[in-house]
Design an enzyme around this catalytic site. Structure first.
Site, PDB file in Angstrom:
ATOM      1  N   HIS B 326     -36.998  -5.876  12.322  1.00  0.00           N
ATOM      2  CA  HIS B 326     -37.910  -4.919  12.945  1.00  0.00           C
ATOM      3  C   HIS B 326     -37.301  -3.545  13.133  1.00  0.00           C
ATOM      4  CE1 HIS B 326     -40.347  -8.459  13.902  1.00  0.00           C
ATOM      5  NE2 HIS B 326     -41.345  -7.610  13.998  1.00  0.00           N
ATOM      6  N   GLY B 327     -36.018  -3.467  13.258  1.00  0.00           N
ATOM      7  CA  GLY B 327     -35.453  -2.135  13.437  1.00  0.00           C
ATOM      8  C   GLY B 327     -33.949  -2.125  13.560  1.00  0.00           C
TER       9      GLY B 327
END
Lengths: 303, 474
Positions: B326-327
């Site tokens: 996700h990041g």
């Protein structure tokens, strides 16, 4: 070919029909918003006994407390460009023949095209709903032609904000000195940022606002035809702000004041400390407004 | 271009008209149209991104064929490894280079050996996490013999770049989507109409729920130290619906758009906030990613077979990778860690597949309690997802568990909260359907059209200008 998929045609037709219904619904609600605001505008009246008005943007709105100025009404509004000030005054002078004096806020920033965003640009939809009761079909056409990319957002604002205001029969285009007291004080960094936003874009000096200049002259002409005396008001600016204004804007401002032939008051008799200014250096906080109002009251009485 | 913009509203009908104008017998011309449209769509963000998707696509197209014709298992494994290196290399460089190097520098500093680190100014290509995973799944499936390699370049390129799902999923499997490019597609009116309904529902969730929540969420998270516990709870709940509205809304628009062209994309969300435990939540949230990680990471590692240590390792592996996907921030990893902690007890006690039965119309009090408890855990975990850093997240959570939680929140966005209640009611009514407007076909035509116009108009009115989809940053 589309003929291979015969069900596409009825699908597309139905889609267009639903879209058309939606468009008609939007036209109806937008028209209703305008109609309701025009009806509310008919009942918009200035208090009896008022013979002078103060018009302009947040600079005059926050600087002059009309509750301490008998016979004077402050109708300034935040972020109001002269395009809308003109429409407002056109309405005011035709409905309020008792108005004999117009104090018009004018300062360096009014000549910068950053103001055009509030009327023709990205911020236009934030303010158009205030003036629905004043705008004619020609006015709407002019705005749409100047900002075709903003038609959707403006029409959306006309419904979302204009319809409730019209239903409540509010007089949304006459401002007032705000009831909430601003207490923050001057900050040099905020002032520098303010100067950058107002007079520069991407590091380059901004152009002059043709709209503001055009409507400034239109206001002066309107006042002349209505036999209303005009006094140009430059509200107090912090020295750090004034020093930071590009010379070309000071020249534009001075040239305009001279060409206009109108009277001019710049609050030179009001010496205000840092603590009277808001962080951005070109607005007064409540303390500053009290002092500025006193100075203005004295000028108004003398003239 | 964003789905909720005038650009896309002009783009889509043009592509639709050209696509269905092409005669059926020129199937490849339709694929070429989709491919060209997809490259225009993707290049609209930044034309430089096109080179990356081409590299990923062409390499896996070539590798797929090499794997299939390889003479030995080792050679097949070699080509698969090349595919992993190319795709993970692209992802690693553009997404994680600065994160890993700065984390390494911080670790060295912690041990008294400061490292000089200067980050590189890297633009994160939109959708890179999605299409690299999609092409990797193709290579892996070819390696496993689950699918035949594609021998036609245009359908393969179109499969990788298919514009409805290119930038934010669902992450499609080659076995499901690729064959659809080889099929003769006829216009299916019912499918297209339902697709439009799904698009409308997705726009509603994105604009009326997600975008409307965003200003409140931003304000509350930015000033959380000065706010009461109840306001912080509100902020976390609003973020839960912001991210759900944003991401599931995008998926609905993607799936609905694909149906206009005769394609069937996999479901990505199945009303996750009605989950009765964390295991069920992960069967309902971002289904395409969770199943990808299950099939290509969890199961190859041994899954839930083997001893306690292996089960714990495998569970943490997929949740931490999910977080990292996700990041490039430790907050996302920690978010995955929290979910792993909540999932593990269910797995180890064999209760992770308890709630497979559909939700009853009138849930029992116990089921309602379970839904509320699961939702609460998910909301608290979202704080890590949203916060700028782990310390800020802990500060936010500490603010929640404060006596001021019993006071009224300092902001009460009634319109947004009302919209969220409406969303929950509609989705509960449609809990056995693919989307929230699936039952509308049963209504008489005037009511249906009134409903469509009302939802579309409300969405238009409440749109404050196109806000980027949150998941685009992944």
């Amino acid at each position: 070919m589309w003929s291979e998929n015969p069900s596409i045609r009825p699908f597309v037709l139905r889609l267009f029909t639903v879209a058309a219904i939606g468009l008609v619904a939007h036209v109806v609600t937008t028209t209703s918003a305008v109609a309701l605001n025009r009806r509310a505008a008919r009942d918009c009246q200035i208090e009896k006994g008022v013979s002078a008005v103060i018009a302009g943007d947040s600079h005059t709105m926050w600087a002059l407390d009309d509750s301490a100025l008998p016979g004077v009404r402050n109708i300034s509004l935040n972020a109001e460009g002269y395009h809308y000030t003109y429409k407002k005054l056109r309405f005011l002078f035709s409905h309020e023949p008792s108005i004999k004096v117009l104090y018009l806020g004018v300062s360096y920033h009014n000549f910068s095209n950053y103001f055009d965003d509030y009327i023709y640009g990205n911020l236009a939809s934030h303010f158009i709903h205030r003036y629905l009761g004043l705008l004619s079909m020609a006015d709407f056409t002019e705005l749409a032609e100047a900002n075709p990319g903003g038609i959707m957002s403006m029409s959306r604002a006309m419904v979302l904000r204009g319809l409730p205001a019209g239903l409540k029969e509010r007089c949304s285009f006459y401002g007032r000195f705000p009831t909430k007291r601003q207490t923050q004080t001057f900050n040099i960094e905020s002032t520098r940022e303010r100067l950058r936003d107002q007079f520069f874009r991407d590091g380059q000096l901004r152009d002059e606002s043709q709209s503001n200049l055009r409507y400034l002259n239109a206001i002066l002409q309107l006042a002349r035809t209505r036999d209303v005396r005009v006094v140009l008001l430059k509200t107090p600016l912090h020295p750090s702000y004034s020093e930071g204004v590009p010379r070309v804007y000071k020249t534009r401002f001075a040239d305009f004041v001279e060409r206009s032939g109108a009277e001019y008051y710049a609050f030179d008799d009001a010496v205000l400390p840092d603590s009277d200014f808001l962080p951005d250096g070109d607005h007064l906080n409540y303390r500053g407004a009290v002092r500025a109002t006193e100075a203005f009251a004295s000028y108004h009485a003398r003239h | 271009m964003l789905f909720n913009t005038v650009d896309f509203a002009v783009f889509l009908p043009i592509v639709f008209a050209i696509y269905w104008w092409i005669p059926r017998r020129f199937g490849d011309a339709r694929n070429v149209t989709l491919l060209a449209a997809s490259y225009v769509f993707y290049g609209w963000w930044d034309y430089r991104f096109l080179s990356l998707i081409l590299v990923s696509s062409l390499s896996d197209y070539w590798i797929g064929q090499r794997i299939a014709t390889a003479s030995s298992r080792n050679r097949r494994r070699l080509f698969l490894t090349i595919s992993m290196i190319v795709n993970l290399g692209l992802l690693g460089f553009f997404k994680y280079f600065n994160f890993f190097t700065s984390s390494l520098a911080e670790a060295f500093t912690l041990f008294g050996m400061p490292l000089q680190f200067r980050g590189i100014d890297i633009v994160l290509p939109v959708g890179i996490s999605f299409y690299t995973f999609q092409t990797m799944s193709y290579s892996i499936d070819v390696y496993r013999g689950a699918i035949e390699p594609s021998r036609r370049l245009v359908p393969f390129l179109a499969y990788v770049s298919f514009f409805p799902q290119l930038v934010a999923g669902p992450i499609e499997r080659a076995a499901h989507l690729l064959p659809q490019f080889d099929e003769r597609r006829n216009f299916n009116r019912e499918g297209a109409v339902d697709g439009l309904r799904q698009i409308l529902w997705g726009l509603f969730k994105k604009v009326v729920i997600a975008d409307a929540s965003a200003p409140f969420v931003n304000d509350i998270f930015d000033h959380h130290q000065d706010l009461s516990g109840s306001t912080l709870v509100l902020g976390a709940v609003l973020f839960a619906f912001q991210i759900y509205g944003d991401f599931s809304g995008y998926s609905d628009i993607a799936i609905g758009t694909a149906r206009l062209f005769g394609f069937d994309l996999m479901r990505n969300f199945a009303y996750p906030y009605f989950s009765r435990d964390i295991a069920e939540f992960w069967r309902r949230w971002h289904i395409s990613l969770s199943t990808w990680l299950r099939d290509y990471l969890y199961i190859p590692l041994g899954g839930s077979r083997g001893g306690l240590r292996r089960q714990v390792r495998n569970t943490f592996a997929i949740f931490l990778v999910s977080g990292l996907w996700h990041g490039a921030n430790w907050t996302f990893v920690f978010w995955g860690f929290v979910h792993a902690l909540c999932f593990l007890p269910l797995l180890l006690s064999n209760r992770n597949r308890r709630h497979l039965a559909p939700l009853a119309r009138a849930p029992s009090a116990m089921e309602l309690l379970r839904m509320l408890a699961t939702f609460s855990i998910v909301v608290l975990a979202w704080v890590f997802f949203r916060a700028e850093s782990i310390s800020v997240a802990f500060s936010y959570l500490a603010g929640i568990f404060d006596p001021s939680i019993l006071t009224m929140p300092s902001v009460l966005p009634l319109t947004v909260l009302g919209s969220i209640c409406l969303l929950l009611a509609i989705e509960w009514f449609h809990r056995d359907q693919a989307h929230g407007l699936a039952h509308v076909w049963r209504l008489p035509l005037p009511l249906r059209w009134t409903g469509y116009v009302t939802i579309a108009y409300a969405t238009f009115l409440l749109s404050s200008g196109p806000q980027t989809f949150i998941y685009f940053q992944f």
